[in-house]
Design a protein around this motif. Sequence first.
Motif, PDB file in Angstrom:
ATOM      1  N   ILE A 137       0.858  -1.053  -0.072  1.00  8.19           N
ATOM      2  CA  ILE A 137       0.064  -0.023   0.120  1.00  8.19           C
ATOM      3  C   ILE A 137       0.768   1.162   0.062  1.00  8.19           C
ATOM      4  O   ILE A 137       1.936   1.369   0.506  1.00  8.19           O
ATOM      5  N   THR A 138       0.371   2.292  -0.531  1.00  2.00           N
ATOM      6  CA  THR A 138       1.298   3.478  -0.782  1.00  2.00           C
ATOM      7  C   THR A 138       0.560   4.728   0.005  1.00  2.00           C
ATOM      8  O   THR A 138      -0.846   4.937  -0.351  1.00  2.00           O
ATOM      9  N   CYS A 139       1.340   5.661   0.208  1.00  2.00           N
ATOM     10  CA  CYS A 139       0.811   6.870   0.877  1.00  2.00           C
ATOM     11  C   CYS A 139       0.264   7.825  -0.143  1.00  2.00           C
ATOM     12  O   CYS A 139       0.743   7.793  -1.319  1.00  2.00           O
ATOM     13  N   SER A 140      -0.892   8.421   0.107  1.00  2.00           N
ATOM     14  CA  SER A 140      -1.771   8.977  -0.861  1.00  2.00           C
ATOM     15  C   SER A 140      -1.355  10.288  -1.108  1.00  2.00           C
ATOM     16  O   SER A 140      -1.855  11.244  -1.757  1.00  2.00           O
ATOM     17  N   ILE A 141      -0.133  10.890   0.073  1.00  2.00           N
ATOM     18  CA  ILE A 141       0.348  12.143  -0.005  1.00  2.00           C
ATOM     19  C   ILE A 141       1.275  12.266  -1.069  1.00  2.00           C
ATOM     20  O   ILE A 141       2.190  11.486  -1.314  1.00  2.00           O
ATOM     21  N   GLU A 142       1.034  13.515  -1.971  1.00  2.00           N
ATOM     22  CA  GLU A 142       1.993  13.554  -3.247  1.00  2.00           C
ATOM     23  C   GLU A 142       3.446  13.628  -2.911  1.00  2.00           C
ATOM     24  O   GLU A 142       4.394  13.128  -3.540  1.00  2.00           O
ATOM     25  N   LYS A 196       4.366   9.323  -0.968  1.00  2.00           N
ATOM     26  CA  LYS A 196       4.368   8.184  -1.800  1.00  2.00           C
ATOM     27  C   LYS A 196       5.297   7.113  -1.559  1.00  2.00           C
ATOM     28  O   LYS A 196       5.692   6.360  -2.461  1.00  2.00           O
ATOM     29  N   THR A 197       5.328   6.765  -0.433  1.00  2.00           N
ATOM     30  CA  THR A 197       5.980   5.858   0.524  1.00  2.00           C
ATOM     31  C   THR A 197       5.300   4.563   0.439  1.00  2.00           C
ATOM     32  O   THR A 197       4.124   4.587   0.784  1.00  2.00           O
ATOM     33  N   SER A 198       5.828   3.444   0.061  1.00  2.00           N
ATOM     34  CA  SER A 198       5.181   2.114   0.216  1.00  2.00           C
ATOM     35  C   SER A 198       5.286   1.451   1.108  1.00  2.00           C
ATOM     36  O   SER A 198       6.750   1.421   1.831  1.00  2.00           O
ATOM     37  N   PHE A 199       4.539   0.416   1.794  1.00  2.00           N
ATOM     38  CA  PHE A 199       4.725  -0.531   2.908  1.00  2.00           C
ATOM     39  C   PHE A 199       4.150  -1.930   2.572  1.00  2.00           C
ATOM     40  O   PHE A 199       3.122  -1.767   1.861  1.00  2.00           O
ATOM     41  N   HIS A 200       4.738  -2.994   3.238  1.00  2.00           N
ATOM     42  CA  HIS A 200       4.280  -4.047   3.386  1.00  2.00           C
ATOM     43  C   HIS A 200       2.587  -4.236   3.699  1.00  2.00           C
ATOM     44  O   HIS A 200       2.615  -3.544   4.948  1.00  2.00           O
ATOM     45  N   PRO A 230      -8.027   2.241  -0.030  1.00  2.00           N
ATOM     46  CA  PRO A 230      -6.396   2.453   0.022  1.00  2.00           C
ATOM     47  C   PRO A 230      -5.994   3.513  -0.671  1.00  2.00           C
ATOM     48  O   PRO A 230      -4.879   4.104  -0.421  1.00  2.00           O
ATOM     49  N   ARG A 231      -6.870   4.118  -1.578  1.00  3.27           N
ATOM     50  CA  ARG A 231      -6.304   5.310  -2.379  1.00  3.27           C
ATOM     51  C   ARG A 231      -6.205   6.516  -1.456  1.00  3.27           C
ATOM     52  O   ARG A 231      -5.324   7.545  -1.781  1.00  3.27           O
ATOM     53  N   ASN A 232      -6.837   6.644  -0.249  1.00  2.26           N
ATOM     54  CA  ASN A 232      -6.953   7.693   0.406  1.00  2.26           C
ATOM     55  C   ASN A 232      -6.050   7.355   1.631  1.00  2.26           C
ATOM     56  O   ASN A 232      -6.004   8.284   2.776  1.00  2.26           O
ATOM     57  N   TRP A 233      -5.102   6.348   1.899  1.00  7.91           N
ATOM     58  CA  TRP A 233      -4.535   6.188   3.049  1.00  7.91           C
ATOM     59  C   TRP A 233      -3.249   6.977   3.118  1.00  7.91           C
ATOM     60  O   TRP A 233      -2.589   7.268   2.239  1.00  7.91           O
TER      61      TRP A 233
END
Length: 225
Positions: A22-27, A30-34, A47-50
């Motif tokens: 899942i990826t952070c929605s802040i432009e 945009k950091t991804s996490f398991h 998940p798009r607003n996470w």
Amino acid sequence: MATKSNRKCGACLKDIMDNNFITCSIESCKTSFHRDICIGPSLPEDPRNWVCQKCRCNLKKGGDNSNTPVKTSYTSGNVTLRTKNKVIVSNDKSSDAEVSLGTLISEIRLLRQDVSKLTDKVTEMFTSLNECQERLADVEIKTIRSDQRLKLLEVYHTVVQSLLMYCITAWGGASKTHMISIERAQRSVLKVMLGKPFRFPTYLLHQEAAVLTVRQLFRIITLHN
């Protein structure tokens, strides 16, 4: 076989090998996490607003604060509690100050009582010293008078009694009519020497001066001869 991507997990810093992330929605992030390992089961419905935890903290610090309550004449519960806590601390400090002030006042009162007692003792001491000085002055005066009396008696024995003893064996047995003038002269000399009044008793005069009368002197000299 899982395909390797160029993404790294922002939590464990390991490579993400599959699409389960899942990826952070802040432009700006945009950091991804398991998804299952590092984030856990508590995932949002969309998940798009996470937003990751780091960006969530940044949003709290500098994000939209339009919903933050503004302090007015009516204070909220948190503000009231903080005010009460501050007042309680102030009351504790003021109570400690009052206790310290009360203790200081009590010590000052005790000190005043001790000073008052000490003053009374010093006053009694000065009174006793004054009485001692007065007694010493009286003793000194009496000593001076005694010395003067002894000197006068010494003069009496040297001059007057030596004249009375001259040929007393020849005239000492005369009648009282002839002896009264000599006895009066002896008493007059003793009264002047001792500072006694004119009508001072004769027996007390001879007793205080420790001097024999003319007739007693005649008898003693006659017996010794």
